[in-house]
Motif scaffolding. Structure first.
Motif, PDB file in Angstrom:
ATOM      1  N   VAL A 182      29.584 -11.944  40.519  1.00 31.18           N
ATOM      2  CA  VAL A 182      30.316 -10.846  39.864  1.00 31.18           C
ATOM      3  C   VAL A 182      29.742 -10.654  38.388  1.00 31.18           C
ATOM      4  CG1 VAL A 182      32.543  -9.917  38.866  1.00 31.18           C
ATOM      5  CG2 VAL A 182      32.449 -10.930  41.196  1.00 31.18           C
ATOM      6  N   ALA A 183      29.785 -11.870  37.529  1.00 32.82           N
ATOM      7  CA  ALA A 183      29.174 -11.930  36.321  1.00 32.82           C
ATOM      8  C   ALA A 183      27.849 -11.196  36.045  1.00 32.82           C
ATOM      9  CB  ALA A 183      29.448 -13.301  35.326  1.00 32.82           C
ATOM     10  N   SER A 184      27.067 -11.441  37.245  1.00 31.25           N
ATOM     11  CA  SER A 184      25.522 -10.954  37.243  1.00 31.25           C
ATOM     12  C   SER A 184      25.550  -9.566  37.369  1.00 31.25           C
ATOM     13  CB  SER A 184      24.913 -11.514  38.423  1.00 31.25           C
ATOM     14  OG  SER A 184      23.613 -11.203  38.553  1.00 31.25           O
ATOM     15  N   TYR A 185      26.663  -9.201  38.385  1.00 31.99           N
ATOM     16  CA  TYR A 185      26.734  -7.837  38.643  1.00 31.99           C
ATOM     17  C   TYR A 185      27.186  -6.944  37.456  1.00 31.99           C
ATOM     18  CZ  TYR A 185      28.552  -3.228  40.654  1.00 31.99           C
ATOM     19  OH  TYR A 185      28.990  -2.001  40.770  1.00 31.99           O
ATOM     20  N   ASP A 186      28.081  -7.366  36.657  1.00 31.39           N
ATOM     21  CA  ASP A 186      28.740  -6.994  35.492  1.00 31.39           C
ATOM     22  C   ASP A 186      27.775  -6.891  34.330  1.00 31.39           C
ATOM     23  OD1 ASP A 186      31.068  -6.346  36.923  1.00 31.39           O
ATOM     24  OD2 ASP A 186      32.052  -7.992  36.184  1.00 31.39           O
ATOM     25  N   GLY A 187      26.891  -7.840  34.153  1.00 37.96           N
ATOM     26  CA  GLY A 187      26.050  -7.989  33.207  1.00 37.96           C
ATOM     27  C   GLY A 187      24.805  -7.049  33.318  1.00 37.96           C
ATOM     28  N   PHE A 188      24.499  -6.423  34.538  1.00 42.78           N
ATOM     29  CA  PHE A 188      23.496  -5.253  34.606  1.00 42.78           C
ATOM     30  C   PHE A 188      24.036  -3.974  35.060  1.00 42.78           C
ATOM     31  CE2 PHE A 188      21.279  -9.391  35.165  1.00 42.78           C
ATOM     32  CZ  PHE A 188      20.141  -9.227  34.583  1.00 42.78           C
ATOM     33  N   PHE A 189      25.369  -4.169  35.563  1.00 40.27           N
ATOM     34  CA  PHE A 189      25.893  -2.776  35.792  1.00 40.27           C
ATOM     35  C   PHE A 189      27.156  -2.529  35.087  1.00 40.27           C
ATOM     36  CE2 PHE A 189      23.193  -3.967  39.341  1.00 40.27           C
ATOM     37  CZ  PHE A 189      22.433  -2.493  39.552  1.00 40.27           C
ATOM     38  N   GLY A 190      27.552  -3.206  34.363  1.00 37.56           N
ATOM     39  CA  GLY A 190      28.753  -2.932  33.420  1.00 37.56           C
ATOM     40  C   GLY A 190      28.534  -1.886  32.273  1.00 37.56           C
ATOM     41  N   GLN A 191      29.493  -2.213  31.392  1.00 35.67           N
ATOM     42  CA  GLN A 191      29.584  -1.406  30.188  1.00 35.67           C
ATOM     43  C   GLN A 191      28.306  -1.579  29.404  1.00 35.67           C
ATOM     44  OE1 GLN A 191      33.138  -1.882  27.925  1.00 35.67           O
ATOM     45  NE2 GLN A 191      34.373  -0.997  29.759  1.00 35.67           N
ATOM     46  N   HIS A 192      27.691  -2.481  29.439  1.00 38.36           N
ATOM     47  CA  HIS A 192      26.619  -2.656  28.457  1.00 38.36           C
ATOM     48  C   HIS A 192      25.134  -2.933  29.252  1.00 38.36           C
ATOM     49  CE1 HIS A 192      29.170  -2.717  25.042  1.00 38.36           C
ATOM     50  NE2 HIS A 192      30.015  -3.480  25.690  1.00 38.36           N
ATOM     51  N   PRO A 193      24.696  -1.968  30.006  1.00 40.39           N
ATOM     52  CA  PRO A 193      23.708  -2.168  31.074  1.00 40.39           C
ATOM     53  C   PRO A 193      22.410  -2.093  30.257  1.00 40.39           C
ATOM     54  CG  PRO A 193      24.225  -0.030  31.272  1.00 40.39           C
ATOM     55  CD  PRO A 193      25.164  -0.602  30.028  1.00 40.39           C
ATOM     56  N   MET A 194      21.106  -2.209  30.809  1.00 37.34           N
ATOM     57  CA  MET A 194      19.763  -2.312  30.139  1.00 37.34           C
ATOM     58  C   MET A 194      19.916  -0.636  30.052  1.00 37.34           C
ATOM     59  SD  MET A 194      17.257  -4.816  32.258  1.00 37.34           S
ATOM     60  CE  MET A 194      15.838  -4.045  31.349  1.00 37.34           C
ATOM     61  N   LYS A 195      19.017  -0.219  28.923  1.00 31.63           N
ATOM     62  CA  LYS A 195      18.980   1.486  28.939  1.00 31.63           C
ATOM     63  C   LYS A 195      17.625   1.625  28.450  1.00 31.63           C
ATOM     64  CE  LYS A 195      23.852   1.940  27.085  1.00 31.63           C
ATOM     65  NZ  LYS A 195      24.634   2.225  25.759  1.00 31.63           N
ATOM     66  N   LEU A 196      17.368   2.764  29.319  1.00 35.40           N
ATOM     67  CA  LEU A 196      15.894   3.360  29.299  1.00 35.40           C
ATOM     68  C   LEU A 196      15.925   4.775  29.016  1.00 35.40           C
ATOM     69  CD1 LEU A 196      14.171   1.340  32.303  1.00 35.40           C
ATOM     70  CD2 LEU A 196      14.335   0.727  29.850  1.00 35.40           C
ATOM     71  N   SER A 197      14.961   5.196  28.340  1.00 34.20           N
ATOM     72  CA  SER A 197      14.726   6.816  28.203  1.00 34.20           C
ATOM     73  C   SER A 197      13.470   7.080  28.741  1.00 34.20           C
ATOM     74  CB  SER A 197      14.911   6.981  26.604  1.00 34.20           C
ATOM     75  OG  SER A 197      14.503   8.379  26.281  1.00 34.20           O
ATOM     76  N   PRO A 198      13.135   7.829  29.767  1.00 34.77           N
ATOM     77  CA  PRO A 198      12.217   8.504  30.158  1.00 34.77           C
ATOM     78  C   PRO A 198      11.272   9.372  28.997  1.00 34.77           C
ATOM     79  CG  PRO A 198      13.823  10.070  30.863  1.00 34.77           C
ATOM     80  CD  PRO A 198      14.668   8.740  30.052  1.00 34.77           C
ATOM     81  N   GLN A 199       9.974   9.000  29.007  1.00 32.70           N
ATOM     82  CA  GLN A 199       8.955   9.653  28.032  1.00 32.70           C
ATOM     83  C   GLN A 199       8.080  10.650  28.899  1.00 32.70           C
ATOM     84  OE1 GLN A 199       9.318   8.611  24.870  1.00 32.70           O
ATOM     85  NE2 GLN A 199      11.254   7.972  25.882  1.00 32.70           N
ATOM     86  N   SER A 200       7.628  11.655  28.358  1.00 29.77           N
ATOM     87  CA  SER A 200       6.623  12.535  28.951  1.00 29.77           C
ATOM     88  C   SER A 200       5.478  11.965  29.571  1.00 29.77           C
ATOM     89  CB  SER A 200       6.199  13.440  27.847  1.00 29.77           C
ATOM     90  OG  SER A 200       5.362  13.003  26.783  1.00 29.77           O
ATOM     91  N   ASP A 201       5.105  10.605  28.901  1.00 28.73           N
ATOM     92  CA  ASP A 201       3.882  10.144  29.554  1.00 28.73           C
ATOM     93  C   ASP A 201       3.864   9.288  30.903  1.00 28.73           C
ATOM     94  OD1 ASP A 201       5.206   8.033  28.809  1.00 28.73           O
ATOM     95  OD2 ASP A 201       3.520   7.400  27.603  1.00 28.73           O
ATOM     96  N   GLY A 202       5.268   9.357  31.536  1.00 27.21           N
ATOM     97  CA  GLY A 202       5.516   8.774  32.592  1.00 27.21           C
ATOM     98  C   GLY A 202       5.864   7.276  32.611  1.00 27.21           C
TER      99      GLY A 202
END
Length: 328
Positions: free
Chosen positions: A278-298
């Protein structure tokens, strides 16, 4: 060489569901064993309770006899002694059962950890071999036909497996895949979802997707444990990352209520603290997940999660779950 690649691709498509099925069977066996042990322990508790009641009745009968003048109460006294002896045997038996359960649980947890490590290694080997064959196919004119697949899966057109028409998820260990729907090409809209290798499993929370590590632009990469802050439990974080690859994501790809399943498994395996599923789940899908922003170059710019990216790479992942800024 093309014929060899054709055979190897069929083998990879066959091995993935076999590895997944073995992991599921191992989990089911662990659950069934825990249920049987619980029933035995409950039966032992019931025997102790029954014998306590019998002792109280015998003691009450003796007290009633002693209240009578010139009554012979030796039989009642003997009955009390027999009930006390029976209660002590039941208590001792329950203690032996609890001791046996603790020893078995320790051995089972050790075995489960060993199985998980073997499966991670096997999945990584299959994934690496598959990638090599796929690269060869891309460089040749060979187009793979429909290949061997497990029940409940269908060919995704790229030689891998996809679940029920949703996002492709052929790499069980690394969780790779094509675009939603099993394809890997770009659509007229040019959405980031059409980038080859990106997938959006139906079981993921809104805004999340599986992104190839090769598509992530990280301007400040972590180089080792020394880059973590003082006080961080790196061992627990590494365990959590391996658990995400080996247990959490497979549970999510099954659908249903994965967090409840993970909490139940933590309870059955007596896990606590930072090393829980559960801690693993919350660590990646909770309130502070990894965040990415898509760029125009793919590619995707890494906004947050450079430590988790390093941890997952070291856990053998080729794709990572992340929240996409400006996503759905």
């Amino acid at each position: 060489m093309a014929d060899r690649a054709k055979v190897e691709q069929s083998v990879f498509d066959f091995l993935r569901p076999q590895l997944k099925r073995y992991r599921e069977q191992s989990t089911d066996l662990t659950r069934a064993t825990a249920s049987s042990i619980s029933k035995v322990a409950a039966r032992a508790d019931g025997v102790v309770t029954d014998r306590r009641r019998a002792l109280r009745r015998a003691q009450q009968d003796l007290e009633n006899c002693l209240c009578q003048e010139d009554a012979n109460c030796s039989g009642f006294a003997r009955r009390v002694q027999e009930c006390e002896d029976a209660l002590q045997r039941a208590i001792r038996g329950r203690e032996l059962i609890e001791l046996g359960r603790a020893r078995f649980q320790h051995a089972q947890n050790k075995h489960t950890a060993q199985v998980d490590q073997l499966l991670i290694r096997a999945e990584k080997l299959v994934r690496t071999a598959d990638e090599r064959t796929t690269n060869f196919q891309k460089q040749s004119t060979y187009v793979p036909p429909s290949t061997v697949s497990a029940p409940g899966y269908k060919s995704s057109g790229g030689g891998g497996l996809s679940t029920g028409g949703s996002a492709r998820s052929s790499d069980v260990g690394g969780f790779g895949g094509g675009s939603p729907g099993g394809g890997s090409g770009s659509s007229a809209g040019g959405s980031w979802r059409d980038i080859p290798g990106v997938s959006v499993p139906e079981s993921f929370p809104a805004g999340f997707a599986l992104i190839p590590i090769s598509k992530i632009a990280n301007g400040n990469p972590v180089t080792g444990v020394a880059d973590f802050d003082n006080g961080q439990d790196v061992d627990a974080l590494q365990w959590s990352s391996r658990a995400l690859v080996a247990v959490v994501l497979p549970a999510m790809l099954k659908g249903g209520t994965p967090r409840e399943y993970l909490a139940d498994r933590d309870q059955r395996e007596k896990r606590s603290g930072g090393q829980t599923f559960v801690a693993s789940y919350d660590g990646f899908f909770g309130q502070h997940p990894m965040k990415l922003s898509p760029q125009s170059d793919g590619t995707f710019d890494l906004i947050n999660g450079r430590h988790r990216l390093w941890l997952l790479e070291n856990a053998g992942a080729t794709h990572v779950p992340a929240w996409i800024g400006g996503g759905r």
